[in-house]
Design a protein around this motif. Structure first.
Motif, PDB file in Angstrom:
ATOM      1  N   SER A  50      -4.631  21.542  -2.541  1.00  0.00           N
ATOM      2  CA  SER A  50      -3.266  22.077  -2.633  1.00  0.00           C
ATOM      3  C   SER A  50      -2.207  21.124  -2.103  1.00  0.00           C
ATOM      4  CB  SER A  50      -3.178  23.405  -1.865  1.00  0.00           C
ATOM      5  OG  SER A  50      -3.471  23.195  -0.486  1.00  0.00           O
ATOM      6  N   THR A  51      -2.604  20.050  -1.426  1.00  0.00           N
ATOM      7  CA  THR A  51      -1.631  19.150  -0.805  1.00  0.00           C
ATOM      8  C   THR A  51      -1.091  18.134  -1.805  1.00  0.00           C
ATOM      9  OG1 THR A  51      -3.398  17.668  -0.085  1.00  0.00           O
ATOM     10  CG2 THR A  51      -2.733  19.408   1.447  1.00  0.00           C
ATOM     11  N   PHE A  52       0.042  17.514  -1.452  1.00  0.00           N
ATOM     12  CA  PHE A  52       0.753  16.695  -2.438  1.00  0.00           C
ATOM     13  C   PHE A  52      -0.028  15.484  -2.946  1.00  0.00           C
ATOM     14  CE2 PHE A  52       1.825  13.830   0.979  1.00  0.00           C
ATOM     15  CZ  PHE A  52       2.202  12.639   0.380  1.00  0.00           C
ATOM     16  N   GLU A 220       6.235  19.764   4.409  1.00  0.00           N
ATOM     17  CA  GLU A 220       5.510  20.602   3.440  1.00  0.00           C
ATOM     18  C   GLU A 220       4.252  21.216   4.038  1.00  0.00           C
ATOM     19  OE1 GLU A 220       2.845  17.213   3.319  1.00  0.00           O
ATOM     20  OE2 GLU A 220       5.017  17.398   3.531  1.00  0.00           O
ATOM     21  N   ASP A 224       1.554  24.268   3.297  1.00  0.00           N
ATOM     22  CA  ASP A 224       0.244  23.842   2.782  1.00  0.00           C
ATOM     23  C   ASP A 224      -0.878  24.068   3.785  1.00  0.00           C
ATOM     24  OD1 ASP A 224       1.571  23.116   0.518  1.00  0.00           O
ATOM     25  OD2 ASP A 224       1.386  20.953   0.796  1.00  0.00           O
ATOM     26  N   TYR A 278       8.614  15.319  -6.631  1.00  0.00           N
ATOM     27  CA  TYR A 278       7.824  16.528  -6.359  1.00  0.00           C
ATOM     28  C   TYR A 278       7.779  16.811  -4.849  1.00  0.00           C
ATOM     29  CZ  TYR A 278       3.848  19.439  -5.281  1.00  0.00           C
ATOM     30  OH  TYR A 278       3.049  20.422  -4.742  1.00  0.00           O
ATOM     31  N   HIS A 282       9.010  20.045  -2.881  1.00  0.00           N
ATOM     32  CA  HIS A 282       8.004  20.872  -2.210  1.00  0.00           C
ATOM     33  C   HIS A 282       8.365  21.097  -0.745  1.00  0.00           C
ATOM     34  CE1 HIS A 282       4.308  22.909  -1.670  1.00  0.00           C
ATOM     35  NE2 HIS A 282       3.679  21.943  -1.036  1.00  0.00           N
ATOM     36  N   GLU A 285      10.852  23.842  -0.745  1.00  0.00           N
ATOM     37  CA  GLU A 285      10.141  25.097  -1.013  1.00  0.00           C
ATOM     38  C   GLU A 285       9.414  25.586   0.235  1.00  0.00           C
ATOM     39  OE1 GLU A 285       6.177  26.546  -3.486  1.00  0.00           O
ATOM     40  OE2 GLU A 285       7.023  24.567  -3.838  1.00  0.00           O
ATOM     41  N   ALA A 286       8.758  24.654   0.947  1.00  0.00           N
ATOM     42  CA  ALA A 286       8.003  25.026   2.146  1.00  0.00           C
ATOM     43  C   ALA A 286       8.929  25.558   3.243  1.00  0.00           C
ATOM     44  CB  ALA A 286       7.209  23.818   2.660  1.00  0.00           C
TER      45      ALA A 286
END
Length: 351
Positions: A50-52, A220, A224, A278, A282, A285-286
């Motif tokens: 799930s991490t970038f 992030e 995450d 991205y 992200h 978003e986090a």
């Protein structure tokens, strides 16, 4: 007797005819099979899926398969299932994986040029830092990667403080135990904190046990790794980024057809920028998720304290310059190029 002779002749002719057909048919097929053969590549990564770094891996896989019309199939292995972080570089060189994603920060001294982006130069976004890193690499083509083929490079977002206690100023860092790695950990030490080195995967347990009071990383991970649950205080510092490289086994690269190489080379800089964009999105978003889920508090260092931090950590840049010069690199020129690229990409991002 004559009937027997005639039958024997017919059978011999049939055998010759069949043998001839068997020999001629593959001549047309063999080149066709070579052109359509599927090339399978294994791609190892060390953090969770799930991490970038793994999100960008899956995007790269999809683009390669699409642009080669399925001639290249990429099999991905996140979470250290094929290679762990510390043996990623050697594992790719040895052919344990065709491709690997490595963090240069995990191997101090091995990557003297590309770790210049770890220095406290004040990056504000992953996009700017990722493009600066890629363009710097393209200009200098450093010897530290000669054993492999570099497919792309990118960075994390800037590092910020996530903690179980409020950090509203540099004074609040005094003696504070924070998980960090690479050059950013030296920055913490210079500013009076107590950096604790450990893999990211061990940080949640260390926080629960009180072994550390927080961590220095890109934000992030609040979502995450769910660090927002224990680290309710976030301090925006825009401390250094962590650089990453995606590398390929040199022999495997050499074995690829030229048109496949062209696809991978054509994707390299685009992938660096995509990952930076991205990553920045992200992080936003986090932060929104963490605010809505855990009601986190966000602090930001004042301009005066940012300036004070730059003064206190200037010695780290001088230390990098000495190490780079010892490795035979034009340290002053590299640093000047980094600052120029940073300014150019920041200006483009602001438009």
């Amino acid at each position: 007797m004559r009937a027997t002779i005639r039958l024997t002749a017919v059978l011999l002719a049939a055998v010759v005819l069949l043998s001839g057909c068997g020999r001629d048919e593959p001549k047309g097929d063999a080149p066709k099979q070579g052109k359509t053969a599927v090339i399978r590549l294994s791609y190892a990564n060390f953090p969770p899926a799930s991490t970038f770094p793994c999100v960008q891996m899956e995007r790269w896989k999809q683009e390669v398969e699409r642009r080669t019309q399925g001639r290249i199939v990429v099999e991905t292995y996140p979470g250290g299932t094929l290679l762990e972080a510390k043996n990623m570089f050697k594992g790719v060189q040895d052919g344990q994986a065709d491709i690997g994603c490595l963090s240069m920060s995990y191997q101090p001294g091995v990557f003297p040029l590309t770790t210049v982006v770890e220095q406290p130069v004040g990056f504000r976004s992953s996009r700017t830092a990722s493009l600066a890193l890629f363009d710097l690499f393209a200009k200098y083509d450093p010897a530290e990667f000669k054993a492999v083929k570099v497919l792309t490079l990118f960075t994390s977002a800037p590092s910020n403080i996530m903690s179980t206690v409020p950090v509203k100023s540099l004074a609040d860092l005094a003696g504070l135990e924070l998980r960090a790695s690479g050059a950013p950990s030296k920055m913490l030490s210079t500013l009076g904190a107590t950096p604790v080195s450990m893999p990211m995967s061990q940080a949640p347990e260390a926080l629960q046990k009180g072994l550390v009071k927080g961590l220095l990383s890109s934000l992030e991970v609040l979502k995450d790794f769910n660090f927002a649950e224990s680290c309710r205080y976030e301090t925006v510092t825009d401390f250094p980024v962590y650089p990453f490289a995606v590398v390929m086994n040199r022999a495997k690269w050499d074995s690829l057809p030229d048109d496949a190489k062209a696809v991978l080379d054509g994707l390299a800089r685009e992938q660096a920028e995509w990952t930076g964009v991205y990553m920045d999105g992200h992080v936003r978003e986090a932060l929104t998720w963490s605010k809505n889920t855990y009601d986190i508090q966000i602090f930001e260092l004042s301009d005066a304290e940012r300036a004070e931090a730059r003064v206190k950590t200037a010695g780290l840049i001088e230390e990098w310059k000495a190490q780079a010069a010892a490795a035979g690199l034009p340290a002053d020129a590299i640093l000047a190029d980094l600052n120029r690229l940073k300014a150019e990409h920041e200006a483009a991002e602001a438009k």
